[in-house]
Design an enzyme around this catalytic site. Structure first.
Site, mmCIF file in Angstrom:
data_model
loop_
_atom_site.group_PDB
_atom_site.id
_atom_site.type_symbol
_atom_site.label_atom_id
_atom_site.label_comp_id
_atom_site.label_asym_id
_atom_site.label_seq_id
_atom_site.Cartn_x
_atom_site.Cartn_y
_atom_site.Cartn_z
ATOM 1 N N VAL A 62 -10.495 4.783 -4.652
ATOM 2 C CA VAL A 62 -9.875 4.960 -3.332
ATOM 3 C C VAL A 62 -8.769 6.016 -3.349
ATOM 4 O O VAL A 62 -8.084 6.217 -2.358
ATOM 5 C CB VAL A 62 -9.287 3.622 -2.797
ATOM 6 C CG1 VAL A 62 -10.385 2.581 -2.629
ATOM 7 C CG2 VAL A 62 -8.168 3.097 -3.694
ATOM 8 N N ASP A 63 -8.589 6.701 -4.498
ATOM 9 C CA ASP A 63 -7.434 7.598 -4.651
ATOM 10 C C ASP A 63 -7.619 8.983 -4.038
ATOM 11 O O ASP A 63 -6.665 9.752 -3.937
ATOM 12 C CB ASP A 63 -7.078 7.733 -6.135
ATOM 13 C CG ASP A 63 -8.308 7.978 -7.003
ATOM 14 O OD1 ASP A 63 -9.100 8.873 -6.663
ATOM 15 O OD2 ASP A 63 -8.476 7.260 -8.008
ATOM 16 N N CYS A 79 -1.182 2.010 16.125
ATOM 17 C CA CYS A 79 -2.234 2.930 16.554
ATOM 18 C C CYS A 79 -1.786 3.708 17.783
ATOM 19 O O CYS A 79 -1.237 3.133 18.715
ATOM 20 C CB CYS A 79 -3.481 2.105 16.864
ATOM 21 S SG CYS A 79 -4.817 3.020 17.617
ATOM 22 N N SER A 138 -18.097 0.203 -14.806
ATOM 23 C CA SER A 138 -18.514 -0.917 -15.650
ATOM 24 C C SER A 138 -19.919 -1.389 -15.307
ATOM 25 O O SER A 138 -20.541 -2.113 -16.066
ATOM 26 C CB SER A 138 -17.537 -2.072 -15.467
ATOM 27 O OG SER A 138 -17.587 -2.504 -14.108
ATOM 28 N N HIS A 152 -15.400 2.382 -1.199
ATOM 29 C CA HIS A 152 -14.314 1.419 -1.020
ATOM 30 C C HIS A 152 -13.171 1.971 -0.174
ATOM 31 O O HIS A 152 -12.078 1.405 -0.150
ATOM 32 C CB HIS A 152 -13.787 0.942 -2.384
ATOM 33 C CG HIS A 152 -14.796 0.156 -3.165
ATOM 34 N ND1 HIS A 152 -14.595 -0.279 -4.454
ATOM 35 C CD2 HIS A 152 -16.037 -0.292 -2.832
ATOM 36 C CE1 HIS A 152 -15.662 -0.936 -4.883
ATOM 37 N NE2 HIS A 152 -16.545 -0.949 -3.912
ATOM 38 N N GLU A 201 -17.654 2.445 -22.835
ATOM 39 C CA GLU A 201 -18.329 1.333 -23.514
ATOM 40 C C GLU A 201 -19.718 1.113 -22.930
ATOM 41 O O GLU A 201 -19.995 1.555 -21.828
ATOM 42 C CB GLU A 201 -17.534 0.033 -23.293
ATOM 43 C CG GLU A 201 -16.176 0.017 -23.909
ATOM 44 C CD GLU A 201 -15.157 -0.688 -23.020
ATOM 45 O OE1 GLU A 201 -15.575 -1.476 -22.144
ATOM 46 O OE2 GLU A 201 -13.965 -0.431 -23.211
ATOM 47 N N TYR A 208 0.822 -1.211 0.000
ATOM 48 C CA TYR A 208 0.000 0.000 0.000
ATOM 49 C C TYR A 208 0.859 1.265 0.000
ATOM 50 O O TYR A 208 0.492 2.273 -0.597
ATOM 51 C CB TYR A 208 -1.012 -0.008 1.149
ATOM 52 C CG TYR A 208 -2.238 -0.792 0.765
ATOM 53 C CD1 TYR A 208 -3.249 -0.204 0.020
ATOM 54 C CD2 TYR A 208 -2.350 -2.143 1.087
ATOM 55 C CE1 TYR A 208 -4.360 -0.927 -0.386
ATOM 56 C CE2 TYR A 208 -3.456 -2.874 0.685
ATOM 57 C CZ TYR A 208 -4.459 -2.262 -0.051
ATOM 58 O OH TYR A 208 -5.548 -2.978 -0.473
ATOM 59 N N GLY A 229 -17.964 6.326 -15.784
ATOM 60 C CA GLY A 229 -16.708 5.571 -15.784
ATOM 61 C C GLY A 229 -16.742 4.314 -14.944
ATOM 62 O O GLY A 229 -15.740 3.914 -14.363
HETATM 63 ZN ZN LIG Z 1 -6.203 1.096 17.951
#
Ligand SMILES: [Zn+2]
Length: 249
Positions: free
Chosen positions: A108-109, A152, A194, A124, A220, A72, A192
């Site tokens: 997710v960007d 955390c 599908s 997402h 498409e 990630y 955009g």
């Molecule tokens: Zn935590």
């Protein structure tokens, strides 16, 4: 190559000028126009040996959290150089003009927020954000020494990206808000996407069943195309700015 200017039906322009309750659902096609490669296409270098399914899952994180964290981190780097495209900015413009506008995205960007949209439901998740795998506290910043997975600040649990992994449910509050917006809207834009990834794909049908006008913008045809009132085949980065200009000249 010269592209013909898109012509929009007068009825659609009039409707949008009236400020209807509007929902726009965006998918990978919108990010691709910013040069962001899909999940699958982006697997390169030392990551090419892994399938996304083997990295984007709770099992993978349990098995090897560092491997998943590093993947990630690498994907986050790839997103760093990417900017919103004219389609993103057109959607931000639409939000300024339409009082009840909800943007629902499968991406997710974080590019929609970067472009200026405020009312965004990220179905997402968002790759720029992390959360604790144990207590679910969110974080936008964290200390990464490169040696181990950051922890955390609340409970010491491992931090993970705040994205929906294979086998995980969508964030409930976001999904409920999306369904509610889709059922209440008068106009629904599908852009955009599908139209096959559930449950996002069902949102357009929910809107259609409640009598909303469906507008599809995609490269498409999709399973939604036959239900759509207006279909524009092409790039959202070209069609949406033209539409904004036509509605609010
Ligand atoms: Zn935590």
């Amino acid at each position: 190559m010269y592209a013909d200017p898109v012509t929009f039906p007068a009825e659609l322009l009039t409707l949008l000028r009236g400020g209807p309750k509007l929902v726009a659902l965006t998918g990978a096609g919108v990010s691709q126009e910013s040069g962001l490669r899909t999940f699958r296409d982006a697997q390169a270098g030392l990551w090419a040996q892994y399938k996304p399914e083997d990295l984007a899952s709770p099992e993978a994180f349990r098995r090897d959290p560092k491997l998943v964290w590093d993947w990630y981190a690498w994907r986050r780097e790839a997103v760093k150089g990417v900017r919103p495209n004219p389609g993103h900015y057109a959607l931000a413009e639409i939000e300024k003009r339409i009082p009840e506008f909800t943007l629902i995205t499968q991406n997710v960007d974080g590019l929609h927020r970067m472009a200026g949209n405020l009312n965004v439901l990220e179905l997402h998740g968002n790759i720029q954000r992390v959360r604790c795998a144990d207590c679910h506290t969110f974080a936008e910043t964290w200390d990464d020494d490169g040696e181990s997975v950051p922890r955390c600040r609340e409970c010491g649990g491992l931090l993970r990206p705040d994205v929906v992994w294979f086998g995980e449910a969508l964030p409930r509050a976001q999904l409920e808000a999306a369904v509610e917006a889709a059922r209440a809207c008068q106009v629904f834009f599908s852009i955009g996407t599908s139209g096959v990834v559930q449950p996002a794909a069902s949102l357009a049908f929910a809107a259609h069943n409640r009598g909303a006008l469906i507008v599809e913008i995609n490269a498409e045809p999709t399973p939604l195309t036959s239900k759509a009132d207006y279909v524009f085949h092409g790039k959202s980065g070209e069609i949406l700015p033209e539409l904004v200009k036509a509605v609010w000249p």
